[in-house]
Structure formats: C-alpha cells, structure tokens
Enzyme design. Structure first.
Site, PDB file in Angstrom:
ATOM      1  N   GLU A 247      27.016  29.712  -4.946  1.00 15.87           N
ATOM      2  CA  GLU A 247      28.385  29.930  -4.585  1.00 15.87           C
ATOM      3  C   GLU A 247      28.741  29.074  -3.666  1.00 15.87           C
ATOM      4  O   GLU A 247      29.674  28.731  -3.624  1.00 15.87           O
ATOM      5  CB  GLU A 247      28.456  31.500  -4.346  1.00 15.87           C
ATOM      6  CG  GLU A 247      28.544  32.360  -5.376  1.00 15.87           C
ATOM      7  CD  GLU A 247      27.766  33.837  -4.991  1.00 15.87           C
ATOM      8  OE1 GLU A 247      27.745  34.075  -3.788  1.00 15.87           O
ATOM      9  OE2 GLU A 247      27.423  34.423  -6.164  1.00 15.87           O
TER      10      GLU A 247
ATOM     11  N   HIS B  46      23.024  28.083  -2.076  1.00 15.83           N
ATOM     12  CA  HIS B  46      23.501  28.978  -2.983  1.00 15.83           C
ATOM     13  C   HIS B  46      24.413  28.607  -3.970  1.00 15.83           C
ATOM     14  O   HIS B  46      25.299  27.762  -3.497  1.00 15.83           O
ATOM     15  CB  HIS B  46      23.849  30.177  -2.241  1.00 15.83           C
ATOM     16  CG  HIS B  46      23.791  31.393  -3.185  1.00 15.83           C
ATOM     17  ND1 HIS B  46      25.037  31.574  -4.111  1.00 15.83           N
ATOM     18  CD2 HIS B  46      22.957  32.450  -3.685  1.00 15.83           C
ATOM     19  CE1 HIS B  46      24.649  32.771  -4.929  1.00 15.83           C
ATOM     20  NE2 HIS B  46      23.631  33.310  -4.613  1.00 15.83           N
TER      21      HIS B  46
ATOM     22  N   LYS C  71      25.890  38.669   0.627  1.00 14.53           N
ATOM     23  CA  LYS C  71      27.281  37.757   0.257  1.00 14.53           C
ATOM     24  C   LYS C  71      28.250  38.070   1.377  1.00 14.53           C
ATOM     25  O   LYS C  71      28.067  38.632   2.394  1.00 14.53           O
ATOM     26  CB  LYS C  71      27.305  37.877  -1.173  1.00 14.53           C
ATOM     27  CG  LYS C  71      26.420  37.575  -1.950  1.00 14.53           C
ATOM     28  CD  LYS C  71      26.755  37.262  -3.460  1.00 14.53           C
ATOM     29  CE  LYS C  71      25.264  36.836  -4.345  1.00 14.53           C
ATOM     30  NZ  LYS C  71      25.752  36.678  -5.695  1.00 14.53           N
TER      31      LYS C  71
ATOM     32  N   GLU D 214      17.862  30.318  -9.283  1.00 14.65           N
ATOM     33  CA  GLU D 214      19.043  31.226  -9.591  1.00 14.65           C
ATOM     34  C   GLU D 214      19.748  30.378 -10.783  1.00 14.65           C
ATOM     35  O   GLU D 214      20.780  29.573 -10.613  1.00 14.65           O
ATOM     36  CB  GLU D 214      19.748  31.506  -8.352  1.00 14.65           C
ATOM     37  CG  GLU D 214      19.085  32.274  -7.321  1.00 14.65           C
ATOM     38  CD  GLU D 214      20.019  33.161  -6.470  1.00 14.65           C
ATOM     39  OE1 GLU D 214      19.543  34.241  -6.409  1.00 14.65           O
ATOM     40  OE2 GLU D 214      21.208  32.583  -6.031  1.00 14.65           O
TER      41      GLU D 214
ATOM     42  N   ASN E  92      20.473  39.316  -0.523  1.00 12.72           N
ATOM     43  CA  ASN E  92      21.852  38.571  -0.137  1.00 12.72           C
ATOM     44  C   ASN E  92      22.899  39.224  -0.327  1.00 12.72           C
ATOM     45  O   ASN E  92      23.357  39.612  -1.460  1.00 12.72           O
ATOM     46  CB  ASN E  92      21.663  37.434  -0.966  1.00 12.72           C
ATOM     47  CG  ASN E  92      22.989  36.408  -1.073  1.00 12.72           C
ATOM     48  OD1 ASN E  92      23.524  36.780   0.084  1.00 12.72           O
ATOM     49  ND2 ASN E  92      23.323  35.577  -1.546  1.00 12.72           N
TER      50      ASN E  92
ATOM     51  N   GLY F  93      25.249  37.688 -10.945  1.00 12.72           N
ATOM     52  CA  GLY F  93      26.302  38.760 -10.945  1.00 12.72           C
ATOM     53  C   GLY F  93      27.008  39.053 -12.205  1.00 12.72           C
ATOM     54  O   GLY F  93      28.100  39.695 -12.653  1.00 12.72           O
TER      55      GLY F  93
ATOM     56  N   SER G 253      21.115  38.923 -11.349  1.00 11.11           N
ATOM     57  CA  SER G 253      20.914  40.161 -11.779  1.00 11.11           C
ATOM     58  C   SER G 253      19.742  40.802 -11.753  1.00 11.11           C
ATOM     59  O   SER G 253      19.240  41.628 -12.671  1.00 11.11           O
ATOM     60  CB  SER G 253      21.608  40.120 -13.346  1.00 11.11           C
ATOM     61  OG  SER G 253      22.952  39.740 -13.253  1.00 11.11           O
TER      62      SER G 253
HETATM   63  P1  13P Z   1      23.113  39.118  -8.322  1.00 16.50           P
HETATM   64  O1  13P Z   1      21.844  39.894  -8.106  1.00 16.50           O
HETATM   65  O2  13P Z   1      24.463  39.967  -7.981  1.00 16.50           O
HETATM   66  O3  13P Z   1      23.282  38.637  -9.778  1.00 16.50           O
HETATM   67  O4  13P Z   1      23.297  37.863  -7.368  1.00 16.50           O
HETATM   68  C1  13P Z   1      22.004  37.145  -7.244  1.00 16.50           C
HETATM   69  C2  13P Z   1      22.366  36.151  -6.218  1.00 16.50           C
HETATM   70  O5  13P Z   1      23.166  35.299  -6.395  1.00 16.50           O
HETATM   71  C3  13P Z   1      21.541  36.174  -5.179  1.00 16.50           C
HETATM   72  O6  13P Z   1      21.596  35.404  -4.211  1.00 16.50           O
END
Ligand code: 13P
Length: 253
Positions: free
Chosen positions: A96, A94, A11, A166, A9, A172, A212
């Site tokens: 976010e 997601h 982003k 997640e 992903n 992150g 992560s």
């Molecule tokens: P990270 O791997 O950067 O923690 O992000 C996870 C994520 O949101 C994948 O959709």
C-alpha cells in the site's frame, strides 16, 4: 530453529483508546507461549499500545519510517523516534505504501538501512501484482525487489532482517495464496537473500506470509516449513480473530 513471528498490521484503523481496548481484550486470550507476537498500530496509537502492552511479552511496531534521523520532513517519523516510542519492529515497503505513496525499491533500501542502524527489526514487504503473476514474472519481480532492497547491507547488520511475502492480489481480497504458492515464493526470496547476504543468514531468515490470513487458513499456512509466521491485516483488528490466529498451535485440525 527459526522463531515464528505473528504480526498485526492495523493499517489506518484504531484510535489510541481503541488500541488500548484491543490489547486489554486480546492479552487474556493468548495461549501461544513460544512464538513472537507484535502489534503495529497507526503511529498516533503507538504510545497507547505500548503502555497497554507493558508487562506482557508482546512487542509493538511502526508501519513506516523515514530514512533520515530528523529534519524538515513534514508528516514523517524517524527510526530513532520509533525506538524512543517503545517499538521493536517496523514494517517497510508495504504494497500500500508502494501503490499509494510512491515508495520504490530504492526508498525501501534507504528505510531498511535506517531501521537496522538503530537496532529495529525491519519487516520488509515484497510481493507481485496480479498482472505480474499472470505474466509468469513473479520470480523476476521478487528477485528485483530483494536485490535492490538489500544493497549495502552487511551480513552482521542483517541478522534482524525479516521479510514478508505479500502477493498484492491476496491483500484484503479474501483470496489467499495456497501454502504451496507461498512456499515457492519464499524459496525464491531465500535464494536471493543467500546471494546478497550469505547462505547462513538466508537459512536463518524469518519469512512471513501476508494476504487474507484468517483463523481458517493459519494452521495450513504455518504447516509449511518455509513459512515462519504471518503479517495479518483485516483479521488482526478483532481481538477474538487475531487470538485465534496466534493460537494456531492449539487449533483443532
Ligand atoms: P489482509 O490480511 O487484510 O489481506 O492484509 C494483509 C496485509 O496487507 C498485511 O500487511
């Protein structure tokens, strides 16, 4: 046997040129021949990614969709458009999107139905906030997210359903859920899916862990029976590190 799935992903990272460059560098590094691998670039970089992936066995996916097929919805893209662009997958709900763009369990449900209607493989994201975990209500949150997301979905349609657990506190942050925490959450989600869509489907359901994920922890995560793959953010942006993740089967213990 469930097929494992490893998803990048990206982003809001990578222009079309950067996406194509990534794929050129990444493809020769892959030794994993058995698991499914999908890249989800920003919408504007989907065509460049799909073109660069041609001739490979990898798939492409979108990071979001609107539930209507078309209409006056400035800035949105629909499920049929995502299919027409050459994608097989779409990420839905997601954290976010929930945190910054007002997405709710109800919109997740609408988006999920729209994705299933056109034959996309939806990757529905669920997960608790840090406060919710600390308050001991993780299971309640996961049950609520799942029960609303899976309303009015038939067992037949839902065969493509994929879920990503997640935990928001692990995204992150460099803080990964232990494989045991992830496995426990997956078991809760699987039980909820069994209630909504039947036991057989729940047993076959592909469930990813995200938060992560790195080359250093993928082997341990994938060793859990309950974890059928990973949704990778930061560590998927670099071809070397995402290749190290997808090649987890050949990693030295
Ligand atoms: P990270 O791997 O950067 O923690 O992000 C996870 C994520 O949101 C994948 O959709």
């Amino acid at each position: 046997m469930r097929t494992n799935l490893l998803v990048a992903n990206w982003k809001m990272y990578k222009t079309p040129a950067q996406a194509a460059e990534f794929v050129r560098e990444f493809l020769p590094k892959i030794s994993n021949k058995s698991d499914e691998i999908v890249i989800c670039p920003p919408a504007i970089s989907i065509p460049a990614t799909v073109t660069a992936l041609e001739g490979s066995r990898l798939g492409a996916g979108a990071q979001n969709l609107h539930w209507e097929k078309e209409g006056a919805f400035t800035g949105e893209i629909s499920a049929p458009m995502i299919v027409a662009a050459g994608c097989s997958h779409v990420i839905i709900g997601h954290s976010e999107r929930r945190q910054y763009f007002g997405e709710t369990d109800t919109t997740v449900n609408k988006k999920l139905r729209a994705a299933l209607d056109v034959g996309l493989t939806p990757i529905v994201c669920v997960g608790e906030l840090l406060e919710e975990r600390e308050a001991g209500i993780t299971d309640d949150v996961l049950r609520r997210q799942c029960s609303i997301a899976f309303r009015e979905i038939s067992g037949e349609q839902a065969r493509k359903l994929t879920i990503a657990y997640e935990p928001v506190w692990a995204i992150g942050t460099g803080r990964t859920a232990t494989p045991q925490i992830a496995a426990e959450a997956h078991a809760t989600i699987r039980a909820e899916v069994a209630k909504a869509l039947g036991d057989e489907l729940a047993q076959k359901l592909c469930m990813l862990y995200g938060g992560s994920v790195k080359p250093e922890n993928i082997v341990e995560l994938m060793a859990e029976e309950e974890i059928n793959g990973a949704l990778v953010g930061g560590a998927s942006l670099d071809p070397k590190s995402f290749a190290a993740i997808v090649n987890y089967r050949s990693a030295k213990a």
